[in-house]
Design a protein around this motif. Structure first.
Motif, short mmCIF file in Angstrom:
data_model
loop_
_atom_site.label_atom_id
_atom_site.label_comp_id
_atom_site.label_asym_id
_atom_site.label_seq_id
_atom_site.Cartn_x
_atom_site.Cartn_y
_atom_site.Cartn_z
N SER A 1 -15.19 90.50 -7.08
CA SER A 1 -15.69 91.56 -7.97
C SER A 1 -16.62 90.98 -9.02
N THR B 1 -1.88 95.94 1.41
CA THR B 1 -1.89 94.59 1.97
C THR B 1 -2.83 93.64 1.23
N SER B 2 -3.47 94.10 0.15
CA SER B 2 -4.30 93.18 -0.64
C SER B 2 -3.39 92.19 -1.35
N PHE B 3 -3.98 91.17 -1.96
CA PHE B 3 -3.15 90.18 -2.66
C PHE B 3 -2.30 90.87 -3.74
N VAL B 4 -2.96 91.67 -4.58
CA VAL B 4 -2.22 92.32 -5.66
C VAL B 4 -1.40 93.51 -5.12
N ARG C 1 -6.18 99.65 5.74
CA ARG C 1 -7.05 99.84 6.91
C ARG C 1 -6.43 99.30 8.19
N ASP D 1 -6.80 94.00 -17.34
CA ASP D 1 -7.89 94.73 -17.96
C ASP D 1 -7.75 96.17 -17.47
N LEU E 1 -7.68 99.25 -10.44
CA LEU E 1 -7.73 97.97 -11.16
C LEU E 1 -9.15 97.51 -11.37
N GLY F 1 -2.94 88.63 -14.36
CA GLY F 1 -3.76 89.35 -13.38
C GLY F 1 -3.02 89.84 -12.15
N LYS G 1 -1.27 94.94 9.78
CA LYS G 1 -0.98 94.26 8.50
C LYS G 1 0.05 95.05 7.70
N SER H 1 -7.51 85.68 -8.28
CA SER H 1 -7.43 85.89 -6.83
C SER H 1 -8.84 86.03 -6.27
N ALA I 1 -11.77 102.54 4.16
CA ALA I 1 -12.33 102.98 2.88
C ALA I 1 -13.60 103.81 3.03
N1 LIG Z 1 -7.82 94.59 -13.61
C1 LIG Z 1 -7.07 93.55 -13.31
O1 LIG Z 1 -6.37 93.06 -14.15
C2 LIG Z 1 -7.12 93.04 -11.89
C3 LIG Z 1 -6.20 92.09 -11.47
C4 LIG Z 1 -6.20 91.71 -10.14
C5 LIG Z 1 -7.13 92.25 -9.25
N2 LIG Z 1 -8.03 93.15 -9.70
C6 LIG Z 1 -8.98 93.79 -8.78
O2 LIG Z 1 -8.21 94.40 -7.75
C7 LIG Z 1 -8.92 94.37 -6.52
C8 LIG Z 1 -8.03 93.73 -5.46
O3 LIG Z 1 -7.86 92.35 -5.75
P1 LIG Z 1 -7.12 91.41 -4.68
O4 LIG Z 1 -7.23 90.02 -5.13
O5 LIG Z 1 -5.79 91.97 -4.37
O6 LIG Z 1 -8.13 91.62 -3.43
P2 LIG Z 1 -7.98 91.22 -1.89
O7 LIG Z 1 -6.72 90.47 -1.63
O8 LIG Z 1 -9.27 90.61 -1.49
O9 LIG Z 1 -7.80 92.64 -1.18
C9 LIG Z 1 -8.84 93.55 -0.97
C10 LIG Z 1 -8.23 94.73 -0.21
O10 LIG Z 1 -9.28 95.61 0.17
C11 LIG Z 1 -9.02 96.02 1.50
N3 LIG Z 1 -10.26 96.43 2.16
C12 LIG Z 1 -11.42 95.77 2.27
N4 LIG Z 1 -12.30 96.51 2.98
C13 LIG Z 1 -11.67 97.66 3.31
C14 LIG Z 1 -12.03 98.81 4.05
N5 LIG Z 1 -13.26 98.95 4.58
N6 LIG Z 1 -11.13 99.81 4.18
C15 LIG Z 1 -9.90 99.70 3.64
N7 LIG Z 1 -9.47 98.63 2.96
C16 LIG Z 1 -10.36 97.61 2.79
C17 LIG Z 1 -8.41 94.80 2.18
O11 LIG Z 1 -7.72 95.20 3.34
P3 LIG Z 1 -6.93 94.15 4.30
O12 LIG Z 1 -5.67 93.82 3.56
O13 LIG Z 1 -6.68 94.92 5.54
O14 LIG Z 1 -7.81 92.95 4.45
C18 LIG Z 1 -7.48 94.34 1.07
O15 LIG Z 1 -6.26 95.05 1.15
C19 LIG Z 1 -10.21 93.58 -6.80
O16 LIG Z 1 -11.26 94.50 -7.00
C20 LIG Z 1 -9.92 92.83 -8.10
O17 LIG Z 1 -11.07 92.60 -8.87
C21 LIG Z 1 -8.04 93.54 -11.00
#
Ligand SMILES: NC(=O)c1ccc[n+]([C@@H]2O[C@H](COP(=O)([O-])OP(=O)(O)OC[C@H]3O[C@@H](n4cnc5c(N)ncnc54)[C@H](OP(=O)(O)O)[C@@H]3O)[C@@H](O)[C@H]2O)c1
Length: 416
Positions: free
Chosen positions: A193, A19-22, A47, A149, A117, A360, A51, A187, A73
């Motif tokens: 991060s 359910t995160s953005f990505v 979690r 990355d 990621l 990304g 959702k 995002s 988590a």
């Molecule tokens: N390497 C790359 O190219 C790249 C590209 C994009 C993103 N990223 C990385 O990928 C990660 C996700 O990015 P995003 O923008 O998708 O983040 P986001 O939308 O903020 O999502 C974070 C996720 O973590 C979950 N979460 C937070 N606390 C938790 C817990 N205690 N237990 C279980 N789940 C928990 C959230 O759950 P809920 O949905 O329930 O709120 C959500 O699904 C980040 O670390 C970002 O830096 C890397």
């Protein structure tokens, strides 16, 4: 506790953080590409049960039949129950430095393969130091950085080096990756991060030293000592005939590429050099753009390091967790990366890596999904043993083929 509609099923992949953005983009990709066809057995996890259900409804069709697991988590028992049911866990639950450790610990204990990621070098170093022995013993293949990355950089260098070894009988001693064109957004998760690394680095001198070390992710006995340029401001580059400016992802990508060289038994050479930058143009406009970009990046890094400006950035300027580029921005996104390699004998070799969708998110989601499937379906446990791998050292050409067939990437050697 995790709930599964099919407790006895052994999954290829569980998408944790669906359910995160990505994670939502990735789940949509998995659903459109593999659905319930049986080619891939997979489940979604996170979690929040509500959702996850909303996500299933959004996916439409018979997506309500997708197995679902609920695990926080920090709840190791729930994570264990989830990991026991799958060959590979994909995690998008970040910032990884805040939430990622228990899952890595559990995967390493059980022998479950894992992809993520993260772009947080300090967290990868800490996980390596704590869990590498246990991953080796259990057979868990842990592969960080399977998004923008660092897959295009790591596999782009790998592809060029394989060509150099075949055609020239020697690797390129110096590879420069230059971003020719890119369109994409950030995002809230990525911003969180970045801010977390900046905050930790501002408070910890040892961490600043680690972040400045190009070999920070290499094994302790790596023995590399070649000077690595760390571009901080714009400059004109003779070999490419263009102005270049710092590239924000170089901080993680260069570390991953050097770790790959170490894990491939120094296939790229003892004195291998690697750097990344952005092209900004050939003329005075390019120079001006380069200086603007250098100053902008410097100001952002400073703003992220200082508490009052970090607060302003987090609360008023940058996207919040769960937010990110719109669907049309994702659709219009793309990237074009160029690799310039020089061999010890002075031969210049070039390669190009491109991707559709924004780097990304649209492209990252596809790369992450295909990395997990590559581990689950293409690379047997007796072929690659447990441990902390990089994308190129574990997947090599096998993932390049998948990414070209499925995920909108191209890898080409240029002969102009
Ligand atoms: N390497 C790359 O190219 C790249 C590209 C994009 C993103 N990223 C990385 O990928 C990660 C996700 O990015 P995003 O923008 O998708 O983040 P986001 O939308 O903020 O999502 C974070 C996720 O973590 C979950 N979460 C937070 N606390 C938790 C817990 N205690 N237990 C279980 N789940 C928990 C959230 O759950 P809920 O949905 O329930 O709120 C959500 O699904 C980040 O670390 C970002 O830096 C890397």
């Amino acid at each position: 506790m995790p709930e599964s509609q099919s407790q006895s099923q052994h999954f290829d992949v569980v998408v944790y953080g669906a359910t995160s953005f990505v994670g939502q983009i990735l789940t949509r990709y998995m659903w459109n590409e593999y659905g319930n066809s049986g080619k891939v057995s997979w489940a979604i996890a996170g979690r929040s049960k509500q959702k996850l259900r909303d996500l299933q409804i959004k996916l439409g069709g018979d997506a309500l039949e997708l197995p679902v697991m609920v695990a926080d988590a920090a709840d190791k028992a729930a994570l264990k129950e989830m990991c026991e049911q799958t060959k590979v866990v994909i995690s998008t639950v970040g910032p990884y430095a805040l939430y990622g450790e228990p899952l890595v610990e559990v995967c390493c204990e059980l022998g479950t393969d894992y992809v993520d990621l993260t772009g947080e070098p300090q967290w990868i170093r800490a996980m390596l130091d704590k869990y590498e022995d246990s991953a080796r013993q259990s057979g868990a293949r842990i592969v960080n950085c399977c998004g923008f990355d660092s897959i295009p950089s790591d596999l782009g260098v790998y592809h060029l080096q394989q060509y150099a070894l075949q055609s020239e009988g020697e690797p390129c001693q110096h590879v420069r990756m230059r971003v020719k064109a890119i369109r994409g957004g950030a995002s809230g998760g990525t911003v969180a991060s970045l801010m977390n690394v900046a905050k930790q680095a501002a408070e910890d001198k040892n961490l600043r030293r680690l972040l400045a070390n190009p070999y920070a992710l290499c094994p302790a006995d790596h023995g590399f000592a070649t000077y690595q340029e760390n571009l901080k401001k714009a400059k004109f580059e003779d070999i490419t005939g263009r102005w270049i400016a710092p590239f924000v992802m170089a901080a993680i990508n260069t570390r991953i590429v050097h770790r790959t060289n170490a894990l491939l038994e120094k296939e790229y050479g003892e004195r291998f050099q690697y750097d990344e930058a952005m092209f900004t143009g050939k003329d005075m406009q390019g120079a001006a753009r380069g200086w603007m970009m250098s100053l902008g990046l410097g100001a952002f890094m400073l703003g992220a390091a200082l508490p009052p400006t970090r607060w302003l950035l987090e609360n008023y300027i940058m996207p919040k967790p769960g937010e990110g580029p719109s669907e049309s921005q994702q659709e219009k996104g793309f990237y074009d990366l160029r690799f310039y390699g020089t061999t010890q004998k002075g031969k210049l070799l070039k390669a190009k890596v491109t991707g559709d969708r924004d780097p990304g998110y649209g492209s990252t989601a596809k790369m992450l999904a295909e990395s997990a499937l590559c581990l689950a379906q293409d690379i047997a446990k007796d072929q690659v043993k447990g441990g902390f791998w990089t994308p190129a050292s574990v997947f090599g050409e096998t993932l390049i083929t998948r990414l070209q067939d499925k995920a909108g990437l191209t890898f080409d050697i240029l002969h102009d």
